[in-house]
Design a protein around this motif. Structure first.
Motif, mmCIF file in Angstrom:
data_model
loop_
_atom_site.group_PDB
_atom_site.id
_atom_site.type_symbol
_atom_site.label_atom_id
_atom_site.label_comp_id
_atom_site.label_asym_id
_atom_site.label_seq_id
_atom_site.Cartn_x
_atom_site.Cartn_y
_atom_site.Cartn_z
ATOM 1 N N TYR A 43 0.830 -1.206 0.000
ATOM 2 C CA TYR A 43 0.000 0.000 0.000
ATOM 3 C C TYR A 43 0.867 1.259 0.000
ATOM 4 C CZ TYR A 43 -3.353 3.521 1.572
ATOM 5 O OH TYR A 43 -4.124 4.663 1.674
ATOM 6 N N LEU A 44 1.896 1.271 0.815
ATOM 7 C CA LEU A 44 2.749 2.458 0.936
ATOM 8 C C LEU A 44 3.517 2.758 -0.342
ATOM 9 C CD1 LEU A 44 4.113 1.830 4.538
ATOM 10 C CD2 LEU A 44 2.481 3.584 3.844
ATOM 11 N N ARG A 45 3.821 1.729 -1.103
ATOM 12 C CA ARG A 45 4.548 1.948 -2.366
ATOM 13 C C ARG A 45 3.670 2.639 -3.415
ATOM 14 N NH1 ARG A 45 6.302 -3.545 -1.199
ATOM 15 N NH2 ARG A 45 8.399 -3.439 -0.287
ATOM 16 N N ASN A 46 2.373 2.560 -3.231
ATOM 17 C CA ASN A 46 1.459 3.124 -4.224
ATOM 18 C C ASN A 46 0.622 4.292 -3.713
ATOM 19 O OD1 ASN A 46 1.715 1.086 -6.563
ATOM 20 N ND2 ASN A 46 1.332 -0.240 -4.811
ATOM 21 N N ASN A 47 0.766 4.597 -2.425
ATOM 22 C CA ASN A 47 -0.043 5.662 -1.824
ATOM 23 C C ASN A 47 0.818 6.520 -0.910
ATOM 24 O OD1 ASN A 47 -3.070 4.766 -2.495
ATOM 25 N ND2 ASN A 47 -1.903 2.938 -1.935
ATOM 26 N N PRO A 48 1.150 7.716 -1.324
ATOM 27 C CA PRO A 48 1.982 8.577 -0.484
ATOM 28 C C PRO A 48 1.239 8.996 0.793
ATOM 29 C CG PRO A 48 1.151 9.796 -2.387
ATOM 30 C CD PRO A 48 0.802 8.355 -2.606
ATOM 31 N N ILE A 49 1.944 8.930 1.916
ATOM 32 C CA ILE A 49 1.378 9.374 3.188
ATOM 33 C C ILE A 49 2.402 10.276 3.876
ATOM 34 C CG2 ILE A 49 -0.002 7.280 3.473
ATOM 35 C CD1 ILE A 49 2.112 6.499 5.685
ATOM 36 N N ASP A 50 1.993 10.864 4.988
ATOM 37 C CA ASP A 50 2.887 11.749 5.730
ATOM 38 C C ASP A 50 3.567 11.058 6.903
ATOM 39 O OD1 ASP A 50 2.172 14.109 4.194
ATOM 40 O OD2 ASP A 50 0.239 14.020 5.232
ATOM 41 N N LEU A 51 2.844 10.160 7.590
ATOM 42 C CA LEU A 51 3.353 9.588 8.830
ATOM 43 C C LEU A 51 2.965 8.120 8.939
ATOM 44 C CD1 LEU A 51 4.656 9.989 11.661
ATOM 45 C CD2 LEU A 51 2.405 10.757 12.474
ATOM 46 N N LEU A 52 3.951 7.311 9.330
ATOM 47 C CA LEU A 52 3.730 5.872 9.481
ATOM 48 C C LEU A 52 3.998 5.444 10.923
ATOM 49 C CD1 LEU A 52 3.365 2.951 8.376
ATOM 50 C CD2 LEU A 52 5.815 2.978 7.832
ATOM 51 N N PHE A 53 3.010 4.783 11.539
ATOM 52 C CA PHE A 53 3.196 4.107 12.812
ATOM 53 C C PHE A 53 3.417 2.631 12.493
ATOM 54 C CE2 PHE A 53 0.558 7.775 13.815
ATOM 55 C CZ PHE A 53 1.152 8.293 14.961
ATOM 56 N N VAL A 54 4.572 2.074 12.864
ATOM 57 C CA VAL A 54 4.854 0.694 12.475
ATOM 58 C C VAL A 54 5.560 -0.053 13.601
ATOM 59 C CG1 VAL A 54 7.017 1.364 11.305
ATOM 60 C CG2 VAL A 54 5.875 -0.789 10.686
ATOM 61 N N ALA A 71 10.972 3.367 -1.395
ATOM 62 C CA ALA A 71 11.735 4.346 -2.174
ATOM 63 C C ALA A 71 11.467 5.758 -1.664
ATOM 64 C CB ALA A 71 11.377 4.226 -3.655
ATOM 65 N N VAL A 72 10.217 6.033 -1.339
ATOM 66 C CA VAL A 72 9.834 7.321 -0.759
ATOM 67 C C VAL A 72 9.397 7.055 0.675
ATOM 68 C CG1 VAL A 72 8.301 9.309 -0.911
ATOM 69 C CG2 VAL A 72 9.103 8.186 -3.006
ATOM 70 N N LYS A 73 10.159 7.559 1.620
ATOM 71 C CA LYS A 73 9.904 7.258 3.028
ATOM 72 C C LYS A 73 9.106 8.375 3.693
ATOM 73 C CE LYS A 73 14.048 4.450 3.588
ATOM 74 N NZ LYS A 73 14.300 4.343 2.137
ATOM 75 N N PRO A 74 8.005 8.036 4.352
ATOM 76 C CA PRO A 74 7.273 9.031 5.145
ATOM 77 C C PRO A 74 7.988 9.256 6.473
ATOM 78 C CG PRO A 74 6.255 6.894 5.421
ATOM 79 C CD PRO A 74 7.389 6.699 4.437
#
Length: 232
Positions: A43-54, A71-74
């Motif tokens: 999901y993250l590879r195809n949907n840019p977000i601002d903040l990730l709780f993981v 590739a693009v890290k929030p």
């Protein structure tokens, strides 16, 4: 504008807790949650977000490997049940990490850091406003008021940021990189090992810069600094 967030954790109760906490903060907008890291990563590879709780410890791939694969890290806030936080998280420059069971006040502090860092990265500082430097230290993003910096010292792969009336901040960063983050008219490199705030220089005599509590050397490569300082 609220920060778009995703939460990933293989423990349903932990995921539900983060979901509930996010709902209490108007600065956050939860757009999706995942109980497995593989689906979350896709999901993250195809949907840019601002903040990730993981979560860090998951059975398929770790939270650290998941973030590293993007590739693009929030902005990232790690959650973990273990006190010993992996060094790899340091390299990924996470905003913060939260120890389970997560306390809501501690969660709020992490959110505040994320909001401040987002503003720092996405807005221009107006003239007269306090300027800040953000660095990663002790597994957290740390905000430093530029006016409080006494000088910056290189320690091979690390730098020590000496701060007025506060604990010295150690961060994994070359001196050249931190210099790029600082306003050129306010900070100058005087030696392969030192950066100084121009306004805190009391005097220059020979090849020595005198600050309030220390004298620092000027190296041959920066010998013209003394002449330029007079005009600053």
């Amino acid at each position: 504008m609220a920060l778009k967030c995703v939460a990933i954790d293989d423990e349903p109760l932990a995921l539900e807790l983060v979901k509930n906490y996010v709902a209490w903060f108007p600065a956050l907008q939860l757009v999706n949650t995942f109980e497995d890291a593989v689906s979350g990563a896709e999901y993250l590879r195809n949907n840019p977000i601002d903040l990730l709780f993981v979560d860090i410890n998951m059975p398929d791939i770790t939270g650290i490997d998941l973030v590293r694969s993007l590739a693009v890290k929030p902005m990232v806030i790690f959650t973990t049940a273990y006190k010993n936080f992996a060094f790899e998280g340091f390299e990924l420059e996470a905003i913060d990490y939260l120890l389970k069971p997560i306390d809501v006040k501690r969660f709020g502090k992490a959110v505040e850091k994320a909001v401040e860092y987002y503003k720092y990265k996405n807005t221009f500082t107006k003239e007269g406003e306090d300027e800040s430097l953000y660095v990663y230290s002790e597994y957290r993003m740390v905000k430093i008021d530029l006016k409080e910096i006494e000088y910056i010292e290189s320690m091979e792969d690390y730098i020590k940021i000496h701060v007025h009336n506060a604990k010295t901040i150690l961060t994994l960063m070359p001196l050249k990189k931190v210099l790029e983050k600082l306003p050129e008219d306010k900070f100058q490199r005087i030696h392969r090992s030192y950066i100084v705030p121009v306004k805190k220089i009391i005097s220059i005599q020979g090849r020595k810069v005198k600050l309030a509590d220390i004298e620092l050397p000027i190296s041959d490569s920066y010998a013209d600094f003394a002449r330029r300082w007079v005009k600053m």
